[in-house]
Design a protein around this motif. Structure first.
Motif, PDB file in Angstrom:
ATOM      1  N   ALA A 129       3.102  -3.120  -1.744  1.00 22.43           N
ATOM      2  CA  ALA A 129       2.265  -3.590  -2.847  1.00 22.43           C
ATOM      3  C   ALA A 129       0.791  -3.265  -2.632  1.00 22.43           C
ATOM      4  N   LEU A 130       0.387  -3.008  -1.383  1.00 18.34           N
ATOM      5  CA  LEU A 130      -1.011  -2.715  -1.079  1.00 18.34           C
ATOM      6  C   LEU A 130      -1.357  -1.241  -1.252  1.00 18.34           C
ATOM      7  N   CYS A 131      -0.334  -0.396  -1.447  1.00 11.11           N
ATOM      8  CA  CYS A 131      -0.562   1.053  -1.524  1.00 11.11           C
ATOM      9  C   CYS A 131      -1.295   1.433  -2.806  1.00 11.11           C
ATOM     10  N   LYS A 132      -2.308   2.263  -2.637  1.00 11.97           N
ATOM     11  CA  LYS A 132      -3.070   2.735  -3.789  1.00 11.97           C
ATOM     12  C   LYS A 132      -3.124   4.253  -3.871  1.00 11.97           C
ATOM     13  N   ASN A 133      -2.385   4.939  -2.978  1.00 12.56           N
ATOM     14  CA  ASN A 133      -2.409   6.399  -3.003  1.00 12.56           C
ATOM     15  C   ASN A 133      -1.082   6.964  -2.488  1.00 12.56           C
ATOM     16  N   TYR A 134      -0.959   8.255  -2.604  1.00 12.45           N
ATOM     17  CA  TYR A 134       0.259   8.979  -2.228  1.00 12.45           C
ATOM     18  C   TYR A 134       0.568   8.840  -0.743  1.00 12.45           C
ATOM     19  N   ALA A 135      -0.450   8.957   0.116  1.00 11.50           N
ATOM     20  CA  ALA A 135      -0.244   8.906   1.569  1.00 11.50           C
ATOM     21  C   ALA A 135       0.302   7.537   1.994  1.00 11.50           C
ATOM     22  N   GLY A 136      -0.244   6.476   1.424  1.00 11.94           N
ATOM     23  CA  GLY A 136       0.222   5.139   1.772  1.00 11.94           C
ATOM     24  C   GLY A 136       1.667   4.916   1.398  1.00 11.94           C
TER      25      GLY A 136
END
Length: 492
Positions: A129-136
């Motif tokens: 839920a904390l991911c804001k980009n492709y790498a995460g």
């Protein structure tokens, strides 16, 4: 026929010494009433936990497909091609974790080892839920795959330890069907969140809430698993001494020894020479290439039929047809004593469903939706193979190696699957559906081959050795299905 050149030494059998405080194993008749009582206790305690964690296992890895129609693309800035790789990288992690998890289950207390991994993957889900980009997204999905790799071999070992061969297919069908029932729960929650999101009453995006909710549930289930699921029959808190003796007697009927912990290389070599192992793995990859794509794209497929995001999430609950079909066909296969052909009707029906989804015109969206619901029945093949591994692969090391090989092939299939759903072919995804039809048709033929192989091998053993010999104490020696020709017959 194949015979091992190395004879295993008889190991110290602590479990047998313990239960013989009640009565010698060979003197413990399986009284039908006691047998039923013990089986019901096992079902009542173990099956709900196994079913719930298997449903969460499926939901945790497929939450991505709900997120795909709930704003994930916009909030993280990914595109369709990147989404395919986010879906696929989970299986790279699964591949990395496959053999370490199998070895861990062999070396450590299996239930405790499994529970710890469940808690860790629950944390990974919540952190998504904390991911804001492709790498995460890539990093957390990889971690999720590593730790979820424990659950399949763990449940297979538990099923093999606690149930007779003719009971294992039905139980595999029950916990395997939880993937579909999990879709009902996930679809309902996601639908409610989309409605709230549309109304502007959510403090954070709905897809983030889905991951937080699932992560918390998984951590809780891991704690329950730790305390409720015993590492062995001897440690079963819900059975008294007499019931443990009966449970062991039921396991003895399996002609498979689960308590063995020594790694035996001759069993590894036997697994590599056994033709049934290659047949089972070939079915696995042919099943999981289509399944890997459908698992991660089913929401996008349904939306592509012409439904709104909210309608799409509600309609994904129709995946319950897979749960019903899995339970019914696996139960019917056990009752008919012909699991390969009767349960194999699911993949056969799946071919017709994929053809409907692919060939019908766009305006026939209800008929195509029905085709989609039938299309996903191809995954029943996975549960048939799982049940064959639990019942037909004997020898602790051999079963562990085969479970690990299954996981590797499972991962390869699911890695390939999402790549057959290319963005430029949306929303019909014709190449993916053609691949589905070809591979599932191959599987139908392979189930016929498995049926003929197992039946011929059983007939040969009957001719050469006569009927299966009565269960005796010395059969607790860790023998494989190939070594134990006098006492082992294949379920087909």
């Amino acid at each position: 026929m194949r015979q091992s050149q190395e004879k295993p030494e008889v190991e110290h059998r602590e479990s047998i010494d313990d239960i013989e405080k009640v009565a010698p194993v060979e003197e413990l008749p399986l009284d039908p009433k006691m047998d039923r009582r013990v089986k019901l206790k096992i079902d009542f305690i173990l099956m709900p936990v196994l079913c719930f964690i298997y449903a969460l296992n499926y939901l945790d890895k497929t939450a991505l497909t709900y997120a795909s129609v709930m704003g994930l693309f916009k909030d993280t800035g990914i595109n369709g091609t990147q989404y395919s790789w986010v879906a696929s990288i989970y299986y790279f992690g699964y591949l990395v974790g496959a053999y370490p998890m199998v070895i861990g289950l062999q070396r450590f207390p299996s239930a405790k080892f499994t529970a710890i991994n469940i808690v860790i993957w629950g944390v990974a889900v919540a952190c998504t839920a904390l991911c804001k980009n492709y790498a995460g997204l890539l990093g957390l999905r990889f971690m999720l795959g590593v730790f979820e790799a424990v659950i399949y071999p763990a449940i297979v070992m538990i099923t093999a330890e606690w149930y007779k061969p003719r009971e294992q297919g039905t139980r595999t069908g029950v916990w395997g069907s939880m993937t579909a029932w999990g879709c009902i729960l996930g679809g309902a929650v996601a639908y409610a969140l989309v409605e709230r999101q549309t109304a502007g009453t959510l403090a954070i995006p709905g897809w983030e809430i889905v991951f937080i909710w699932l992560g918390a549930m998984t951590v809780f289930c891991g704690v329950v698993f730790f305390f409720f699921v015993p590492d062995s029959i001897e440690k079963a808190w819900f059975l008294d001494a007499e019931e443990k003796a009966v449970a062991h007697r039921r396991t003895l009927e399996n002609k498979q020894h689960i308590g063995e912990r020594e790694w035996k290389w001759y069993q590894v070599r036997e697994c590599l020479r056994d033709p049934q192992c290659y047949l089972l793995l070939f079915v696995t990859i042919c099943s999981n290439i289509p399944t890997g794509g459908l698992t991660n794209f089913f929401a996008l497929i349904v939306q592509g039929l012409g439904f709104t995001p909210a309608e799409t999430l509600l309609l994904t609950m129709g995946n319950a047809t897979l749960g019903i079909a899995t339970m019914v066909l696996m139960f019917a296969g056990d009752k008919a004593r012909c699991r390969s052909l009767v349960s194999g009707l699911g993949p056969l029906i799946s071919i017709a469903g994929a053809a409907m989804l692919w060939a019908l015109p766009a305006e026939k969206k209800i008929a195509r939706l029905i085709g989609f619901f039938l299309c996903i029945w191809n995954s029943i093949a996975t549960y048939i193979i799982t049940s064959f591994i639990t019942t037909n692969i004997a020898g602790r090391t051999k079963k562990s190696v085969m479970s690990g090989a299954y996981l590797v092939v499972f991962c390869v299939g699911n890695l390939i699957g999402p790549q057959t759903f290319r963005e430029k072919y949306a929303p019909r995804y014709a190449p993916a559906l053609i691949t589905h039809i070809a591979l599932t048709s191959t599987n139908v033929c392979l189930f016929v081959v498995l049926f003929l192989y197992y039946r011929r091998e059983n007939a040969r053993r009957d001719r050469e050795h006569g009927p299966v010999v009565p269960v005796k104490k010395d059969e607790w020696v860790d023998l494989t299905d190939v070594e134990n020709e006098t006492g082992f017959r294949y379920v087909y």
